[in-house]
Design a protein around this motif. Structure first.
Motif, mmCIF file in Angstrom:
data_model
loop_
_atom_site.group_PDB
_atom_site.id
_atom_site.type_symbol
_atom_site.label_atom_id
_atom_site.label_comp_id
_atom_site.label_asym_id
_atom_site.label_seq_id
_atom_site.Cartn_x
_atom_site.Cartn_y
_atom_site.Cartn_z
ATOM 1 N N ALA A 91 -1.545 25.904 16.130
ATOM 2 C CA ALA A 91 -2.113 24.955 15.279
ATOM 3 C C ALA A 91 -1.446 23.510 15.206
ATOM 4 C CB ALA A 91 -2.381 25.206 14.002
ATOM 5 N N GLU A 92 -1.912 22.346 15.065
ATOM 6 C CA GLU A 92 -1.253 21.237 14.841
ATOM 7 C C GLU A 92 -0.798 21.277 13.510
ATOM 8 O OE1 GLU A 92 -0.823 18.918 17.204
ATOM 9 O OE2 GLU A 92 -1.566 19.942 18.668
ATOM 10 N N PRO A 93 0.232 20.601 13.549
ATOM 11 C CA PRO A 93 0.860 20.497 12.039
ATOM 12 C C PRO A 93 0.154 19.549 11.358
ATOM 13 C CG PRO A 93 2.649 19.709 13.809
ATOM 14 C CD PRO A 93 1.207 19.848 14.460
ATOM 15 N N LEU A 94 -0.108 20.174 9.871
ATOM 16 C CA LEU A 94 -0.846 19.464 9.043
ATOM 17 C C LEU A 94 -0.648 18.149 8.690
ATOM 18 C CD1 LEU A 94 -1.646 22.467 6.349
ATOM 19 C CD2 LEU A 94 -3.117 21.563 8.178
ATOM 20 N N VAL A 95 -1.553 16.970 8.204
ATOM 21 C CA VAL A 95 -1.012 15.992 7.628
ATOM 22 C C VAL A 95 -1.788 15.492 6.347
ATOM 23 C CG1 VAL A 95 -0.636 14.924 10.014
ATOM 24 C CG2 VAL A 95 -3.091 14.870 9.003
ATOM 25 N N ALA A 96 -1.071 14.774 5.853
ATOM 26 C CA ALA A 96 -1.776 14.152 4.280
ATOM 27 C C ALA A 96 -2.794 13.024 4.732
ATOM 28 C CB ALA A 96 -0.621 13.490 3.127
ATOM 29 N N SER A 97 -3.746 13.028 3.763
ATOM 30 C CA SER A 97 -4.842 11.767 4.043
ATOM 31 C C SER A 97 -5.144 11.221 2.829
ATOM 32 C CB SER A 97 -6.188 12.484 4.679
ATOM 33 O OG SER A 97 -7.105 11.588 4.937
ATOM 34 N N ALA A 98 -5.433 9.829 2.897
ATOM 35 C CA ALA A 98 -5.671 9.142 1.841
ATOM 36 C C ALA A 98 -6.722 8.002 2.225
ATOM 37 C CB ALA A 98 -4.352 8.251 1.210
ATOM 38 N N ALA A 99 -7.338 7.733 1.140
ATOM 39 C CA ALA A 99 -8.573 6.844 1.464
ATOM 40 C C ALA A 99 -8.104 5.428 0.773
ATOM 41 C CB ALA A 99 -9.939 7.298 0.843
ATOM 42 N N VAL A 138 0.883 -1.225 -0.008
ATOM 43 C CA VAL A 138 0.193 -0.002 0.166
ATOM 44 C C VAL A 138 0.873 1.293 -0.016
ATOM 45 C CG1 VAL A 138 -1.804 1.351 1.234
ATOM 46 C CG2 VAL A 138 -2.003 -1.256 1.129
ATOM 47 N N ALA A 139 1.939 1.054 0.984
ATOM 48 C CA ALA A 139 2.546 2.259 0.904
ATOM 49 C C ALA A 139 3.428 2.642 -0.413
ATOM 50 C CB ALA A 139 3.949 2.124 1.961
ATOM 51 N N ALA A 140 3.715 1.641 -1.269
ATOM 52 C CA ALA A 140 4.224 1.844 -2.669
ATOM 53 C C ALA A 140 3.342 2.273 -3.512
ATOM 54 C CB ALA A 140 5.050 0.520 -3.331
ATOM 55 N N ALA A 141 2.022 2.063 -3.434
ATOM 56 C CA ALA A 141 0.919 2.606 -4.185
ATOM 57 C C ALA A 141 0.680 4.024 -4.001
ATOM 58 C CB ALA A 141 -0.171 1.501 -4.110
ATOM 59 N N LEU A 142 0.721 4.416 -2.731
ATOM 60 C CA LEU A 142 0.358 5.718 -2.392
ATOM 61 C C LEU A 142 1.446 6.803 -2.820
ATOM 62 C CD1 LEU A 142 -1.089 5.388 1.283
ATOM 63 C CD2 LEU A 142 -2.325 6.079 -0.813
ATOM 64 N N PRO A 143 1.344 8.012 -3.186
ATOM 65 C CA PRO A 143 2.204 9.019 -3.465
ATOM 66 C C PRO A 143 3.433 9.072 -2.600
ATOM 67 C CG PRO A 143 0.289 10.185 -3.053
ATOM 68 C CD PRO A 143 0.124 8.914 -2.905
ATOM 69 N N THR A 196 5.254 10.330 4.742
ATOM 70 C CA THR A 196 5.570 9.059 5.154
ATOM 71 C C THR A 196 4.007 8.595 5.808
ATOM 72 O OG1 THR A 196 7.681 9.415 5.866
ATOM 73 C CG2 THR A 196 6.671 7.606 6.956
ATOM 74 N N TRP A 197 3.544 7.532 5.070
ATOM 75 C CA TRP A 197 2.139 7.167 5.464
ATOM 76 C C TRP A 197 2.253 6.254 6.888
ATOM 77 C CZ3 TRP A 197 -1.340 9.601 3.145
ATOM 78 C CH2 TRP A 197 -1.181 10.130 1.930
ATOM 79 N N ARG A 198 1.312 6.355 7.686
ATOM 80 C CA ARG A 198 1.051 5.677 8.858
ATOM 81 C C ARG A 198 0.418 4.256 8.576
ATOM 82 N NH1 ARG A 198 -1.466 10.610 12.723
ATOM 83 N NH2 ARG A 198 0.118 12.052 12.216
#
Length: 894
Positions: A789-797, A734-739, A757-759
């Motif tokens: 503010a909290e640091p922004l994070v990326a999000s993926a479905a 999945v990590a490899a498939a995500l940007p 870096t995806w969690r």
């Protein structure tokens, strides 16, 4: 200067992938490290020698700073090496020269910054304080980074209005300069002297971006840049300080003042400042300013001709009067001004520096040893006119030692010569009187100088003297076999492309309307001066008409035909920008070396007869220099660094060359084109601040600022396209498939490509359903969350798709690849007859692939492992290759 740059945290070269070059590259002559605001900088750096010779090899790699380009040239290189950063967003055409030491040179450059730096100095994160999007460093830390010494105390003089001894002062010392900060009011004074406290006090103190915190004082990076003239760079992993290296800019080019650290609005305040004085009757003014090899300001104000005499048919001259406004001639940037004593530097000193560089002149040789100067002896001295012992000329006794005077002594103004023997004035010069209108007739003036007695014993007193440079100009002619103006035009002004720099402009065909006038009534000081009488009682020849296009200086005009080493050169503000830049460049300009840099450095080295007092010296070899610890050379107050040199001219001219700020200022006025109000030498035009020259340069320095923003605030993260995977897909897959990267937009609208870096530590691919994956941004140090503010994070479905029903066919009986149903070629789409493994596609079209990716799972796993092992390096290579391809196609991409 730009300080925000994205720099890759991992380094990648061919050897890093285990691929060795076919042969060892030669040792580089020049290494250029380049960074910009992209993940994979591509500078398009090129290199050449001064004569245009290209390198024999070029190697481009990457490092933690950005792009590294190494150039090698055949043979030993002992001259300047030039480079261009062709992809620089602002200065892509700028050719910069550096000088190799021990055969090699290495520089670090930043996109949008015309300077070049030494190896970056990393700042400890613990020293960095961030507030209001700016980075601050404690002054106490700067000693370790920049050799800045500091101490606290009370003000020892009236500081910015505060009475002596009433406020806390932080004093910082670096090199020859010192800076004082009132730590509770955040006001700064630089190199403050008594001269500065007595005039133009509004130019002495200024705001500084800093704050006091307990026992320490913090300066912003912008203040550190402005004060110490160093570079600062907010690196993704921290703050860097950059010490400038000397560079020579091949050609001056016009540039936006903001691109080299000026506040354009403040720089434009000069216009109104000058115009107010011109409107009040002040003199004409022309100015040029260069910084970091860029021409950032030129301007002209006032009238080149405001007064004039008139001449009747019988030759009678009517005294000068103010012309009707319609007949007055305005000054322009191409108006030629009489440079007066600036001729000493940009004519004679340049010629001397060239002859020394060529080995044709030994400065320690005595003047008397040169052919033609055999008569320069004590025995040949003629005490006459006002130059008798005890006479009005001020000679108190007979001094000897003329035979010992060297060229170095003459350049240092310690040869003991009379400052102005007044050769054209018979009443003053007595038997030393001499006049000629033939610039090729030198025998008479050489004889007069040789017979001139000493005013001081050699090497005992500094006495600024015109005679010194009259001698030097004549010496240039004797060594080169050419008249001084002819030699200079052939060796300097012509090759430099300076069409408006010359001696005797009227003889050269220049329209008088293009020349700023000087004295109103010849050399008479409005009738207050005469040259005495000839034997027959008639007046000694003397000009009485308004001077325009003829050198004002009496000795240059009457005794040397208008061509002299001490005066007589005319030029414009733009031409002077080139001439001053030549010295700042160390003798290099336009692909030529006019004199050696080490010679130029020697000529601006402060000199004192007493080595213990060299810190208060204001003279080098000809050049006037700023002293380190005294009241200083007056005209270099109110802004210039203590490394500044240049010269002033009696007609109202000033040149300022500041190597610390990499800046030159030329100010040209015709303040002597005004009535004499205090005979004999008090001209009305001298009573205006612009005629004092120094406040104009002070306004230039006051317009210098630093960058105000070191950090940008993140605002949003780009959306990530959803993906679908089959049950059983691993987290690595999945990590490899995500940007690997996302776009982050800041509050100013800027967009930055940032790694993510995806969690996936708790990802479970064995259960079907929708999963939201968060990604941590690998933000560089200069990209920060909004305050509070909290640091922004990326999000993926991620959708984990359930396994499909197995096929119903029977197993095939043939070997794979036979082409029959069930036994056919891979991917034919024909179902097998037996059950299929969970997670396969019953259509056969994408059997074994991750859904919606079109890439085999095994390949993704292999690629993911490679990326992890290389620290993301392959992604960097891909970006770099795409960027290079775009440049080749003429379209830069990031």
């Amino acid at each position: 200067m730009g300080r925000v740059a994205v720099i890759m945290a991992s380094s990648l070269t061919l050897s890093g992938l285990g691929v060795a070059p076919a042969h060892a590259a030669p040792d580089p002559t020049l290494t250029v490290h380049y960074t910009d605001s992209t993940p994979s900088p591509v500078g398009g750096v090129t290199a050449q020698l001064l004569d245009g010779t290209a390198p024999t090899s070029t190697e481009v790699t990457g490092d933690a700073y950005g792009e590294t380009t190494r150039f090698a040239f055949d043979g030993d290189v002992d001259g300047p090496v030039g480079f261009r950063v062709t992809a620089d967003s602002v200065f892509g055409d700028d050719l910069r020269y550096v000088r190799p030491e021990a055969g090699s040179a290495e520089v670090w450059v930043v996109d949008g910054d015309p300077r070049a730096y030494g190896e970056p100095i990393a700042v400890d994160d613990a020293d960095v304080r961030v507030q209001d999007r700016a980075a601050y460093l404690p002054v106490s830390s700067l000693e370790g980074y920049l050799d800045v010494r500091s101490q606290y105390g009370r003000n020892g003089y009236r500081f910015d209005g505060a009475a002596t001894g009433t406020i806390d002062i932080l004093t910082m010392y670096r090199g020859r300069d010192y800076f004082e900060i009132a730590v509770d009011t955040n006001r700064i004074g630089s190199n403050v002297t008594g001269n500065m406290l007595n005039a133009y006090t509004d130019l002495v103190f200024d705001d500084v971006d800093g704050f006091r915190d307990g026992d320490d004082y913090f300066l912003s990076l912008s203040a550190i840049e402005r004060i110490f003239q160093v570079g600062t760079l907010v690196h993704p992993e921290g703050v860097l300080l950059l010490e400038p290296q000397h560079v020579a800019h091949d050609q001056l080019a016009e540039a936006d003042p903001a691109s080299v650290g000026f506040d354009p609005a403040k720089l434009d305040e000069i216009d109104a400042y000058v115009q107010r004085q011109v409107d009040d009757g002040g003199p004409a003014v022309a100015i040029s300013v260069t910084k970091d090899g860029k021409l950032v300001k030129t301007g002209a104000w006032g009238e080149a001709l405001r007064y004039s005499t008139s001449t009747a048919e019988d030759g009678t001259v009517t005294p000068a009067a103010e012309l009707p406004e319609a007949e007055q001639i305005p000054a322009a940037t191409d108006t030629l001004f009489d440079l007066a004593s600036n001729s000493k530097m940009y004519a004679t000193n340049y010629a001397i520096q060239r002859l020394v560089s060529e080995g044709r002149l030994d400065l320690d040789r005595t003047l008397q040893s040169f052919p033609g100067w055999e008569g320069f002896t004590d025995a040949n001295s003629d005490y006459t006119g006002k130059w008798t012992v005890g006479g009005p000329g001020g000679i108190p006794a007979v001094y000897t030692g003329k035979e010992t005077v060297t060229i170095r002594d003459i350049l240092h103004h310690v040869g003991g010569m009379i400052p102005d023997p007044e050769y054209p004035n018979r009443a003053s010069a007595g038997d030393l009187w001499y006049q000629t209108d033939d610039p090729d007739d030198r025998a008479g003036i050489v004889d007069a100088i040789s017979r001139t007695p000493l005013r001081y014993a050699p090497r005992t007193v500094f006495a600024y003297s015109d005679v010194d440079f009259m001698i030097l100009g004549l010496l240039v002619e004797q060594i080169t076999g050419q008249r001084l103006d002819v030699y200079l035009d052939a060796e300097f002004y012509g090759p430099l492309g300076l069409e408006d720099t010359m001696y005797r402009p009227l003889a050269a065909g220049v329209d008088p309307d293009r020349i700023a006038a000087t004295e109103l009534n010849g050399n008479t000081r409005d009738g207050n001066v005469s040259f005495g009488a000839l034997d027959d009682g008639t007046p000694v020849p003397m000009r009485e008409y308004t001077l325009r296009g003829e050198v004002h200086d009496e000795k240059a005009y009457y005794a040397m035909g208008g061509v002299a080493g001490h005066a007589g050169l005319f030029s414009t503000a733009p031409d002077m920008a080139v001439l001053t830049q030549l010295m700042l460049n160390g003798g290099v300009y336009g692909g030529h070396e006019y004199f050696a840099k080490d010679v130029a450095d020697e000529f601006v080295t402060p000199f004192s007869l007493n080595p213990a007092t060299v810190g208060s010296a204001t003279v080098g070899l000809g050049w006037r220099v700023h002293s380190q610890n005294a009241a200083a050379y007056y005209y270099f107050n109110w802004g210039p660094s203590r490394s500044t040199y240049g010269h002033q001219g009696w007609t109202g001219t000033l040149t300022v060359i500041d190597p610390l700020h990499q800046m030159t200022i030329t100010i040209l006025t015709n303040m002597r084109h005004s009535p004499v109000v205090s005979p004999p030498n008090g001209f009305a035009g001298a009573n205006y601040p612009v005629a004092d020259l120094a406040p104009l340069s002070g306004l230039v320095y006051r317009a210098l600022v630093g960058e105000s923003t070191d950090y940008v605030v993140e605002s949003s993260v780009s959306a990530v396209d959803p993906i679908e995977v089959e049950v059983g897909t691993t987290a690595d897959e999945v990590a490899a498939a995500l940007p690997a990267e996302v776009d982050v937009t800041d509050t100013d609208g800027g967009v930055h490509r940032v790694g993510v870096t995806w969690r996936l530590g708790e990802f479970d691919g064995t259960t079907a359903g929708d999963v939201s994956i968060a990604g941590d941004l690998a933000r560089p140090a200069w990209l920060v969350p909004a305050e509070g503010a909290e640091p922004l994070v990326a999000s993926a479905a991620v959708t984990v798709r359930a396994a499909t029903d197995p096929g119903t066919g029977e197993p095939g009986t043939g070997e794979p690849g036979t082409g029959e149903p069930g036994t056919g070629e891979p991917g034919t789409g024909e179902p097998g007859t037996g059950s299929q493994p969970a997670g396969s596609d019953p259509s056969g079209a994408n059997a074994g692939d991750l859904a919606s990716t079109g890439f085999p799972v095994a390949a993704w796993s292999t690629l993911a492992a490679l990326i992890l092992a290389a620290g993301g390096a392959l992604a960097v290579i891909g970006l770099r290759r795409r960027a290079r391809g775009a440049i080749a196609a003429g379209d830069r991409t990031e």
